[in-house]
Write an enzyme that holds these catalytic residues in place. Sequence first.
Site, PDB file in Angstrom:
ATOM      1  CD  GLU A  88      18.481  36.670 -37.114  1.00  0.00           C
ATOM      2  OE1 GLU A  88      18.682  35.447 -37.311  1.00  0.00           O
ATOM      3  OE2 GLU A  88      18.832  37.281 -36.086  1.00  0.00           O
ATOM      4  CB  CYS A 107      19.046  32.252 -37.657  1.00  0.00           C
ATOM      5  SG  CYS A 107      17.964  32.502 -36.237  1.00  0.00           S
TER       6      CYS A 107
END
Length: 466
Positions: free
Chosen positions: A235, A269
């Site tokens: 990620e 994020c």
Amino acid sequence: MSTKNTAMQNTISPVDGSVYVSLELAGQNEIQRVLDNATKAQAGWRAKSLEERKAICSAAIDAFIAKKDQIAEELTWMMGRPIAYTGGEVNGVAERGRYMISIADDALAPIELPEKDGFTRYITREPVGNVLVIAPWNYPYMTAINAIIPSLLAGNCVILKHSAQTPLCAERYFDAFSAAGLPEGVFQFLHVSHENTEALIRNEQVNYVAFTGSVPAGAMVERNAAGRFIGIGLELGGKDPSYVRADADVDNAVETLVDGAFFNSGQSCCGIERIYVHESRYDEFVEKAVALTKQYKLGSPDNPETTMGPVVRTAAADFVRGQIEEAVAAGAVAHIDESLFPASQKGTPYLAPQILTNVDHTMRVMTEESFGPVVGIQKVSTDEEAIALMNDSDFGLTASIFTQDKAKGVELGQKVETGTFFLNRCDYLDPALAWTGVKHSGRGCTLSSIGFEMLTRPKSYHIKHP
């Protein structure tokens, strides 16, 4: 691996620049001991029933929540999130962990195939072995739990290497699993150097790597895992966009997107980093977004009234300031007067939120990940223009559209290159959905039933009847 074990790791608090914690880095002997312990423990752990593994994971979550106040205070001092919000991450850990426990029976169940004359056939999901979780500082508990709980439920052992900015997070997880009675060696942590992190990824006793971090660091993981034929989950970065259509509920869009851009000082994020607004609603949206942004209270995050704390370090604040200054020099308009936020000072990690208009994709602030409290708002005249701009990025973690036409919103969402598409919301992670990205936002998946597939391997049984 380095044989030295006397190097120290200092965590500098963004709150006041002090050394919050100083820890000794593990050397080769300690690293090998942890690897051996995991390898030795894995056979016994996978042999336990799923019900036993679920019970221990549930007890660990209970033990973790019991330390909520301590965990929240430490987190505020390690990474700067206001104390008013850090406890929410503990709640997020519980939500994600308990959801993954609740679906484990179905997600890990064998795949039964239709009867074939004279044969029985099925597919089991086997643990991969030892999982190395490399976790970041921005949501240090929630990002880590995405891989930790499903790894353990699947019968794997876990070694957690946490960010040097938030090292105590690894220790608090260890405390919780120890309190829950997890067998020795099944969950361990290491404080290690970058050099030894790379060596860990190359080590044959590591069977999967779950990484959250920057794109360059993700490339490092790939390089070190190359040729080992193990699974890796990455990620990475984001430059998450949103589009406000002409028919949108502007008040809802403003409230949602301003929070999506500035919560956690923009260090999320899936935070909103660029907004495209239809020209018919543009002025209204900008006016209301600026007014709401001015209501933030920037200051020391240990003050319960603070709603925006510092970014993680001065260098990160300087990076965002550089993007803003370049954009303004190229014609962008900055709408927030920094003097409204007295705590915002150059040479510190305290940085005022900023809204920029008259921006375009020649500016770094609209194309390069900012990871700080700045957002650009660009006017568009059609849906097609908005979608083209949303897709004009190296990243693709999440994207959102605000519209009162659900069918049209979903139709447009199908054209957006992203891992998660939101309609009339943003900056949220639902553990029932696959958490994944496209392009430079990474590959692989955590959470949902699909997340278990990343952390297991299929084993087929083809049995001919005697």
